[in-house]
Scaffold this motif. Structure first.
Motif, PDB file in Angstrom:
ATOM      1  N   ALA A  18      41.233  69.277  40.455  1.00  0.00           N
ATOM      2  CA  ALA A  18      41.637  68.561  39.251  1.00  0.00           C
ATOM      3  C   ALA A  18      43.163  68.550  39.086  1.00  0.00           C
ATOM      4  N   GLN A  21      44.797  66.181  41.554  1.00  0.00           N
ATOM      5  CA  GLN A  21      44.685  64.789  41.118  1.00  0.00           C
ATOM      6  C   GLN A  21      45.754  64.491  40.060  1.00  0.00           C
ATOM      7  N   THR A  25      48.696  61.783  40.729  1.00  0.00           N
ATOM      8  CA  THR A  25      48.505  60.513  40.023  1.00  0.00           C
ATOM      9  C   THR A  25      49.552  60.260  38.942  1.00  0.00           C
ATOM     10  N   TYR A 136      42.388  69.811  27.555  1.00  0.00           N
ATOM     11  CA  TYR A 136      41.687  68.883  26.666  1.00  0.00           C
ATOM     12  C   TYR A 136      42.560  68.409  25.513  1.00  0.00           C
ATOM     13  N   LEU A 334      38.965  56.043  30.179  1.00  0.00           N
ATOM     14  CA  LEU A 334      39.541  57.105  30.997  1.00  0.00           C
ATOM     15  C   LEU A 334      38.483  58.188  31.193  1.00  0.00           C
ATOM     16  N   GLY A 335      38.734  59.081  32.160  1.00  0.00           N
ATOM     17  CA  GLY A 335      37.751  60.114  32.456  1.00  0.00           C
ATOM     18  C   GLY A 335      38.341  61.507  32.368  1.00  0.00           C
ATOM     19  N   TYR A 336      37.576  62.432  32.880  1.00  0.00           N
ATOM     20  CA  TYR A 336      37.932  63.849  32.813  1.00  0.00           C
ATOM     21  C   TYR A 336      39.315  64.131  33.374  1.00  0.00           C
ATOM     22  N   GLU A 337      39.612  63.622  34.570  1.00  0.00           N
ATOM     23  CA  GLU A 337      40.831  64.084  35.231  1.00  0.00           C
ATOM     24  C   GLU A 337      42.096  63.455  34.681  1.00  0.00           C
ATOM     25  N   HIS A 338      41.979  62.453  33.829  1.00  0.00           N
ATOM     26  CA  HIS A 338      43.200  61.874  33.273  1.00  0.00           C
ATOM     27  C   HIS A 338      43.997  62.914  32.483  1.00  0.00           C
TER      28      HIS A 338
ATOM     29  N   GLN B  21      45.052  52.443  43.065  1.00  0.00           N
ATOM     30  CA  GLN B  21      44.471  53.739  42.691  1.00  0.00           C
ATOM     31  C   GLN B  21      43.219  54.011  43.526  1.00  0.00           C
ATOM     32  N   PHE B  29      38.610  62.391  47.691  1.00  0.00           N
ATOM     33  CA  PHE B  29      37.356  62.900  47.142  1.00  0.00           C
ATOM     34  C   PHE B  29      36.149  62.665  48.054  1.00  0.00           C
ATOM     35  N   TRP B 328      33.097  65.665  39.581  1.00  0.00           N
ATOM     36  CA  TRP B 328      33.170  66.876  38.781  1.00  0.00           C
ATOM     37  C   TRP B 328      31.793  67.389  38.406  1.00  0.00           C
ATOM     38  N   HIS B 332      31.084  65.809  32.995  1.00  0.00           N
ATOM     39  CA  HIS B 332      32.500  65.438  33.069  1.00  0.00           C
ATOM     40  C   HIS B 332      32.582  63.946  33.380  1.00  0.00           C
ATOM     41  N   MET B 333      33.319  63.239  32.561  1.00  0.00           N
ATOM     42  CA  MET B 333      33.274  61.791  32.554  1.00  0.00           C
ATOM     43  C   MET B 333      34.136  61.170  33.653  1.00  0.00           C
ATOM     44  N   LEU B 334      33.679  60.032  34.149  1.00  0.00           N
ATOM     45  CA  LEU B 334      34.516  59.184  34.986  1.00  0.00           C
ATOM     46  C   LEU B 334      35.025  58.021  34.137  1.00  0.00           C
ATOM     47  N   GLY B 335      36.028  57.322  34.668  1.00  0.00           N
ATOM     48  CA  GLY B 335      36.615  56.231  33.910  1.00  0.00           C
ATOM     49  C   GLY B 335      36.605  54.926  34.669  1.00  0.00           C
ATOM     50  N   TYR B 336      37.362  53.985  34.127  1.00  0.00           N
ATOM     51  CA  TYR B 336      37.400  52.635  34.673  1.00  0.00           C
ATOM     52  C   TYR B 336      37.749  52.605  36.154  1.00  0.00           C
ATOM     53  N   HIS B 338      37.523  54.647  38.590  1.00  0.00           N
ATOM     54  CA  HIS B 338      36.695  55.282  39.615  1.00  0.00           C
ATOM     55  C   HIS B 338      35.906  54.254  40.411  1.00  0.00           C
TER      56      HIS B 338
END
Lengths: 389, 389, 389, 389
Positions: A18, A21, A25, A136, A334-338, B21, B29, B328, B332-336, B338
């Motif tokens: 994480a 990334q 990024t 977070y 957006l997701g977790y790693e942002h 990206q 990954f 993840w 744990h969320m992914l975003g646009y 991904h």
């Protein structure tokens, strides 16, 4: 032309992926005053570490922490090891003149955290800065929630409800891992996820928890041990071993303003995967943040006409929302790693400006005192315990 | 040691950022059979293009499309220009022996799409492969929805509801951009976002739309022109100009199975930011995908006991869900963006295996025929029009 | 002391139970200018009718419609029979000088509805008034939605999405009932539930649908016949019979303002039980009503600051919301049958004041013209058909 | 022909309206073994009481409780007075040989509740039965939740979260009413709404709270007094008076099974109107009941395949759901007052069968002991207090 900022990352587990990334990024989307360079990644197992360093984009791999922090070409040390290693590593790196980013929780004990805070204070006088990774806070919806509170949209805050709900232990046959071993993990649900609930509640409200009364529980006292060489997803081994940390912690807390909060951290909330939820209620409004719906915030404006009041679900994806200008058009998630990219952005900006990044080690120490107070309260029949140093 | 796969990307707008990206992140990954190299980015404005190439991680910048596709050190051409340039560029690249990834919609007209499909068919015989970028297929929840349908969880499908709802034109004073100019954009809401609704409905159901009856509308016929040099977020200029594309398109469609679907694409759905929603109902169950809640799918199992039936919200974040093993832990969320990494993964795997990636140009051409049929139906009093070639 | 208002109800099916609850309950909660008396209930089967009359609180039971409407001690005739009986009964009652409340849809054919409207117009000149029972207008959230639109909160309305989604026929083995028999039901999903979607869309917007283009479908052409004497919940009989009405209807409609609407009525939306949904979007805001969440309205205020816009879920349970002052404290829910009490309240107040209650037979006739236009359009390849008389 | 069951109701406030609706409506929808007759309503103010008796459908009005309970033509006494009157009235009625339905909380003190329980036990030996009115048990979704738990769908229960959230005091200028006066109300949020959370948690789990550790708070210590003769909606008077009850109570509780629960009752949860929420998590599944979404239950089945697990929202409106067969088709909502009809149904059936209705006075006394233990714990620094008698 921005200067480079040379980073060494210590550790190569899930958090290493994480953080990598984030380092990789952030400069692709934000205009940074310095450009992170992923110089070296440190890990114990040479083969694994070399392979992951290449995978994640680190220029070098090393097994030698001491040598790395002694190098001239390192500006920042990013510590993503298990909690029992944080203290010694962070202090050594600060003393070696490196800025430090340390994953949360700051330490496994309040004594360690106190020493780390002292080391950070001393280092700051030399212009060496330290930050703890409560990532977070960098979820845009959480940052926006704080902004709403800070500008008075909620009025006088009376109560807070903060929960971090997971369910990966609700199956009593889920195997034993290092996270259930007190010698490595320090505590269980409390330190792992409760720490986030505490930090988030304090971050959003801008208030400090003064005292707590809590209870902790280990529902399942023994679990199947895992076979050799198996990771988190390994199948169970043949024996059983003791769980030496808490499965569950719940406490009431009093903020310095007099507001009251209920807090809950659990790995037994069947069906809740990653539900870090903070609801803050004031006399002019309230907000609800939920990490399982992380691109939105629920906001209730109690100053609207009575017939038009309701929780509104704001997609925190507008250009004027925190961090969003760098990303996609409205409505793109957006997701977790942002959060890790945002953490890099904020850290790099603070370092370039020579100002203290937040959350500081003092903030991390304060969270640690709350965790410690909860443990002491739970051990003393839920008596109220002060979080003061 | 995986071979490199050398990429040239044509175009540097919003889609260029997203594709970059994807190229940059996928190999971090996923275990890919070939490693993408971001060789060159092509754009018209030299300064802007050079700056963005550096920002996004491309090794070189160029203004010369023809020269780039003639280079030996390019394996893949990724086209992210406006739609009116897709046809000539894609055909030229394929004829130059380069694999092509082309953004959606495949083209601005059905004739162009037909030519592109023919070129792709011819190229495939030489081992040169083409793919169109309906990236939303790669949202894990959408891919999982398709899996549910494909294994029969919904039984016989009777009806589909597919919408793509945005609201950025509901303010009549929102300024005129190239997206409202038919000569550049081809169509408005229909081609821009309706194309996604069509592709997603066909993808999830595994069925093809055979015929359509539709209506299109431009609610606001004139808008303020933008000042010189202003981007999407620019303030309005002094004059007003005509909107030459549709603000809104709605149509009924008949699938080859006999199922019926309602479709809607609009930029006037006030409050809906990016709501690509597809609900599919069969005699054994139904599913609802919503891009504004992109980490989840709603699934209704009509074979459960009557008292226990209900739409269940499945977080599509388990290791066994499509694409998720690389990311993840659960919850744990992914975003646009991904989806763009997933697109790279799928494309690279198909190229390495020498098999046709999906969606193919034939799939893109089929969507184009639906778009064209809707336009013809709308121009003919909503008469039913076949989508057959 | 309020005068009595003596009521005869014709019919004793499911709607009879609902209307009875309305007549019985309204005077317990509202201050009415006249007190309804449940004088007589008319039904064909003497035993069943007598038992239900007693159960529901009617003073008498009768099998003789003609005798009942000739009685001096009847002020209002409430018609809750199947649609094929509405026309003759309503006209006879009006001509006998009785006020009439007639369930929706007003009739099974547009010709019948036209005659009923004419009869109501003639009766009104004699002070005899008629109303059609689109009860969902009386759900407080729907009435509040209309109020929001009426005071301009949504600005210029551009588009409407109206759906009535049910799923009780998605199982192809669900048995044949009178609702699938065109001779009794007139039409299927279109007239039964599509009529509500049409009325609600027109009610909330305050606009009229001018023309339509639609499609209708019977997905399952034959179903098991039911055994003798069985009700809706009966198990299937041995044979199979034809379904002679539509399972599904979808249409695009143009309002008199130029706004466009998509409409859908279906009994095949697996998992949707009673989802009458109307979303209205204007340039200043939008609203969403959903009968499956009937105590709330979703409201989006597009005039709020961009970072604070979001759909807010307003519980329509405040004392100042429509009809709510008579009921419970905020946050206490109302249910399906409360609309029937509100209908009684509004009807009794209109009769006492000698003013036309709404919706009138003219309103019902207008809905019938839309239904008829949809059927004609569906029979003519979805050609646009005017709803003008 | 069912026998009549003659009822006297004591009290005519908000609860009187709700109970009246229950007595009036239950026999219209359910086949009862005895038919309630609304014989007499008792209240202090003769004019108000007579008017409301007529409004609500009671045959007589009386000011004389003692005379009423001495009458031969009364079978059941229904007590809906403020809590400080429950004890004496209920005991007197039981001793007079009348069955008793008493509103919750059973009493204002644990001593009163104990005496009432003893009186009920003694009366039961003479065939005279007593019930306490925790009506929310009769919300179909709550009853269905209990059924799910009872048949083992959740497996071993580990944790419970029970909240009752309201917000009518979050405005510090909301006026003082009798509910903030300890001498009349006994306690504040704790007894008024916390009692429901406790009862519901015990009801759904089928478990008993053994011990508690809690905190209580009065955030706003003084409020504007109300002018003479004003009701709940009255505007503030000129002075200010003290709030002598809690605004907020939160506690941790241990169930007899070893499960842990967090409990919260508050009138300061801005935006939450009537949110009685109970979430129960076991190793096989979990459920969430929310009174603000009272026609549904959220159910998570942890035994489903990992990729298909999710909270499913079950509309508890099917004919096979508790109480539903008497009402409307699937998807038609019930409201707040339906619970009172269900309470009448269950009470009448128990009385006719000569069996103990539930919840009994023993159940009410147990809730009272929990309330008392919370108060004692809060007064003793949150020390754990047993709820044993």
């Amino acid at each position: 032309m921005p200067a480079p900022l040379r980073v060494a990352m210590i550790g190569n587990g899930f958090m290493g992926a994480a953080h990598s990334q984030g380092w990789r990024t952030a400069p692709r989307f934000f205009d940074l005053p310095a450009i992170p360079e992923m110089t070296v990644m440190v890990g114990r197992d040479p083969d694994k570490n070399a392979a992951l360093a290449q995978r994640w984009g680190w220029a070098e791999a090393s097994q030698d922490f001491d040598a790395v922090i002694a190098r001239d070409d390192i500006d920042v040390v990013d510590i993503v090891t298990p909690g029992n290693l944080h203290c010694d590593m962070a202090i050594a790196a600060l003393e070696a003149g490196k800025h430090v980013l340390c994953e949360k929780p700051l330490a496994n004990t309040v004594e360690e955290a106190k020493r780390m805070d002292a080391a950070a204070t001393a280092a700051a006088e030399r212009g060496v800065l330290a930050m703890v990774g409560f990532t977070y806070r960098r979820v845009p919806a959480a940052a926006f929630a704080r902004d709403l509170v800070a500008r008075g949209a909620l009025g006088t805050i009376r109560q807070v409800r903060a929960q971090y709900l997971q369910d990966w232990l609700s199956d009593p046959e889920a195997p034993l891992t290092w996270r259930m071993d007190k010698s490595k993990a320090g505590s269980g649900a409390l330190g792992d996820i409760g720490a986030h609930a505490i930090d988030m509640a304090q971050f959003i409200t801008g208030q400090t928890i003064d005292s707590v009364s809590g209870v902790m529980e280990t529902f399942v006292k023994e679990r199947p041990t895992m076979g050799e060489g198996q990771g988190l997803s390994g199948s169970a081994g043949e024996g059983r071993g003791p769980v030496t940390v808490d499965d569950y912690a719940a406490f009431n807390g009093r903020f310095d303003s007099g507001a009251l909060g209920t807090f809950e951290a659990t790995r037994f909330a069947t069906g809740r995967k990653n539900a870090l939820r903070v609801e803050v209620a004031g006399d002019k409004g309230s907000i609800l943040f939920d990490l399982e719906d992380m691109n939105a915030i629920q906001y209730y404006d109690a100053t609207a006409p009575a017939t038009e009041q309701g929780f509104r679900r704001i997609y925190v994806t507008e250009a004027d929302h925190p961090y969003l200008e760098a990303w996609w058009p409205p409505g793109h998630m957006l997701g977790y790693e942002h959060g890790f990219s945002h953490q890099v952005k904020d850290l790099v900006e603070a370092l370039a400006a020579g100002v203290q990044p937040t959350p500081s080690f003092a903030d991390g120490y304060q969270v640690q005192r709350v965790l410690d107070a909860v443990e002491r309260s739970a051990g003393d029949g839920s008596a109220w315990v002060s979080t003061q140093a």
